[in-house]
Design a protein around this motif. Structure first.
Motif, short mmCIF file in Angstrom:
data_model
loop_
_atom_site.label_atom_id
_atom_site.label_comp_id
_atom_site.label_asym_id
_atom_site.label_seq_id
_atom_site.Cartn_x
_atom_site.Cartn_y
_atom_site.Cartn_z
N GLN A 55 -0.59 -12.02 2.90
CA GLN A 55 0.44 -11.51 3.80
C GLN A 55 1.05 -10.22 3.26
N TRP A 56 1.31 -10.18 1.95
CA TRP A 56 1.83 -8.95 1.36
C TRP A 56 0.81 -7.82 1.46
N CYS A 57 -0.45 -8.13 1.26
CA CYS A 57 -1.48 -7.10 1.37
C CYS A 57 -1.51 -6.52 2.79
N GLU A 58 -1.30 -7.37 3.78
CA GLU A 58 -1.25 -6.90 5.16
C GLU A 58 -0.02 -6.03 5.39
N VAL A 59 1.11 -6.41 4.81
CA VAL A 59 2.32 -5.58 4.91
C VAL A 59 2.05 -4.19 4.33
N PHE A 60 1.41 -4.13 3.17
CA PHE A 60 1.11 -2.84 2.55
C PHE A 60 0.19 -2.01 3.44
N ALA A 61 -0.79 -2.64 4.04
CA ALA A 61 -1.71 -1.92 4.92
C ALA A 61 -0.98 -1.35 6.13
N GLN A 62 -0.10 -2.15 6.72
CA GLN A 62 0.68 -1.66 7.86
C GLN A 62 1.61 -0.52 7.45
N ALA A 63 2.19 -0.65 6.26
CA ALA A 63 3.09 0.40 5.77
C ALA A 63 2.35 1.71 5.58
N ARG A 64 1.17 1.65 4.98
CA ARG A 64 0.37 2.87 4.79
C ARG A 64 -0.02 3.49 6.12
N ALA A 65 -0.41 2.65 7.09
CA ALA A 65 -0.78 3.16 8.41
C ALA A 65 0.42 3.82 9.09
N LEU A 66 1.61 3.35 8.75
CA LEU A 66 2.84 3.91 9.31
C LEU A 66 3.21 5.24 8.68
N GLY A 67 2.67 5.51 7.48
CA GLY A 67 2.96 6.78 6.81
C GLY A 67 3.59 6.64 5.45
N VAL A 68 3.88 5.42 5.00
CA VAL A 68 4.49 5.20 3.70
C VAL A 68 3.57 5.70 2.59
N VAL A 69 4.13 6.44 1.64
CA VAL A 69 3.34 6.94 0.51
C VAL A 69 3.76 6.33 -0.82
N GLN A 70 4.95 5.74 -0.88
CA GLN A 70 5.40 5.09 -2.11
C GLN A 70 5.70 3.62 -1.81
N ILE A 71 5.14 2.73 -2.61
CA ILE A 71 5.42 1.30 -2.49
C ILE A 71 6.08 0.85 -3.79
N HIS A 72 7.31 0.35 -3.65
CA HIS A 72 8.10 -0.09 -4.81
C HIS A 72 8.04 -1.61 -4.87
N LEU A 73 7.42 -2.14 -5.91
CA LEU A 73 7.29 -3.58 -6.09
C LEU A 73 8.51 -4.08 -6.84
N SER A 74 9.36 -4.81 -6.13
CA SER A 74 10.68 -5.15 -6.65
C SER A 74 10.96 -6.62 -6.47
N GLY A 75 12.22 -7.01 -6.65
CA GLY A 75 12.64 -8.38 -6.49
C GLY A 75 14.12 -8.45 -6.21
N GLY A 76 14.83 -9.44 -6.83
CA GLY A 76 14.48 -10.31 -7.91
C GLY A 76 13.61 -9.66 -8.98
N GLU A 77 12.84 -10.50 -9.64
CA GLU A 77 11.96 -10.04 -10.70
C GLU A 77 10.51 -10.19 -10.26
N PRO A 78 9.84 -9.06 -9.97
CA PRO A 78 8.45 -9.13 -9.49
C PRO A 78 7.48 -9.74 -10.49
N LEU A 79 7.82 -9.69 -11.79
CA LEU A 79 6.93 -10.30 -12.78
C LEU A 79 6.85 -11.81 -12.63
N ALA A 80 7.74 -12.40 -11.84
CA ALA A 80 7.68 -13.84 -11.57
C ALA A 80 6.51 -14.19 -10.66
N ARG A 81 5.90 -13.16 -10.02
CA ARG A 81 4.75 -13.41 -9.14
C ARG A 81 3.46 -13.33 -9.96
N PRO A 82 2.69 -14.41 -10.05
CA PRO A 82 1.43 -14.35 -10.77
C PRO A 82 0.43 -13.38 -10.16
N ASP A 83 0.58 -13.11 -8.86
CA ASP A 83 -0.37 -12.22 -8.17
C ASP A 83 0.05 -10.75 -8.24
N LEU A 84 1.02 -10.41 -9.09
CA LEU A 84 1.50 -9.03 -9.16
C LEU A 84 0.38 -8.04 -9.44
#
Length: 371
Positions: A49-78
């Motif tokens: 689902q996050w990968c799909e969000v990123f794809a939609q964001a790029r198609a929209l024109g987003v050039v910077q993706i900030h991986l944040s939280g909370g603490e993003p290191l808590a995600r094993p799939d980071l």
């Protein structure tokens, strides 16, 4: 409020996406906008689902993706999420407390596509930093900074300034420089979540603010400035002492958007405090449609929504009326002029808060009901 499609030039494509991968965090800072675990782990978007969000964001024109939280290191799939974002062609920034960021993890993330790391520090002093963080993490943060630079990644050090640490502004800059920071962000507390509840204890005095400003000027002179070799030092002052509001996020829904761990899509990271706005979610509606056509994203775009005194103010195209979230929290109406403005009829609310500011940092830890 009905959805209306804006004119083609009314809403430029967004520049950045703040992806709040999780609200889990090992810290308990008394100024945090995430005072509780706002979105539980079970409700977080999955990897696909996050990968799909990123794809939609790029198609929209987003050039910077900030991986944040909370603490993003808590995600094993980071690492997988970073690799996917980078594979889409985005510049990938990791926003982290540094807790758990070992040399091995930093190297792995650099290999997978992280371009830059933004590391938070609480203070120059270990004991005071740990006290504010609510955990013994200062040493881990210093080790994380070393891991970032050893991995060859640019480093930004971010420090929230408040009454208890602002007197050490110059020492904080010195520490950040010693850690190899390319950019140092010194931002006075924004009053959302715990910050608002603890405002009386967190607001610096005017004398402290002026002293901090002088310390930043000395540091800039001593270290030089980018791009001539010195670090870039960004200083965001406490707007409660200002006579005019600063522009929030370059204007409502103009350059940035936020997606929460559960997929809610916000025009700014704090917009969930405005309870009168409809909540959009990327699982129910495409990101592009939310950006261009939703009621929440169009609510305060531009200047047409403004009433007096903003509507006739010559600065309305520069400050956009100030912070909509602050206006709502202080007045209950997100369309009112930001109360920090000297022209606002609600300015007495801010003056009263300044008068109530306490002498010490006394966070209301009774609020901490973590799940």
């Amino acid at each position: 409020m009905a959805d209306t499609a804006p004119a083609a030039d009314a809403a430029p494509a967004p520049f950045g996406l703040l992806a709040e991968l999780t609200h889990r965090c090992p810290l308990h800072c008394p100024y945090c906008s995430n005072p509780l675990e706002l979105v539980a782990r079970a409700a977080e978007l999955g990897t696909d689902q996050w990968c799909e969000v990123f794809a939609q964001a790029r198609a929209l024109g987003v050039v910077q993706i900030h991986l944040s939280g909370g603490e993003p290191l808590a995600r094993p799939d980071l690492p997988e999420l970073a690799a996917h974002a980078r594979g889409l062609g985005a510049y990938v920034n990791l926003v982290t407390s540094g807790v758990g960021l070992t040399r091995e993890r930093a190297l792995l993330l650099a290999e997978r596509g992280v371009d830059h790391v933004q590391l938070s520090l609480q203070d120059a002093d270990a004991a005071d930093g740990d006290r504010v963080a609510g955990a013994r993490v200062h040493a881990a943060k210093l080790a994380a900074a070393e891991a970032v630079t050893a991995a060859g990644l640019p480093l930004t050090v971010n420090v929230v300034l408040h009454r208890a640490n602002i007197d050490r502004t110059e020492r904080i800059v010195d520490l950040a420089v010693s850690l190899g920071a390319d950019r140092i962000e010194l931002a006075n507390t924004q009053f959302y979540g715990w910050g608002l509840r603890n405002r009386a204890a967190l607001l610096p005095t005017r004398a402290q603010l002026e002293s901090s400003r002088d310390a930043v000027a000395r540091a800039r002179a001593r270290y030089g400035a980018a791009p001539d070799g010195g670090p870039e030092i960004v200083h965001v002052v406490a707007d409660h002492y200002a006579d005019r509001p600063k522009p929030c996020m370059d204007g409502w829904a103009r350059r940035q958007l936020t997606v929460t761990p559960a997929g809610d899509v916000l025009p700014c990271p704090a917009a969930s405090v405005i309870r009168t706005l409809p909540v959009e979610n990327v699982l129910r509606r495409p990101l592009a449609e939310i950006w261009y056509a939703s009621a929440s994203f169009n609510a305060f775009r531009g200047t047409e929504w403004m009433s007096g005194p903003c509507r006739s103010c010559p600065q309305r195209h520069e400050d956009f009326g100030g912070c909509r979230c602050q206006a709502f929290q202080l007045t209950g109406d997100a369309a009112r002029t930001d109360p920090v403005c000297g022209l606002s009829p609600d300015r007495p609310l801010v003056d009263a808060a300044l008068a109530e500011a306490g002498p010490e940092l006394r966070p209301n830890y009774a609020m901490r009901v973590l799940t």
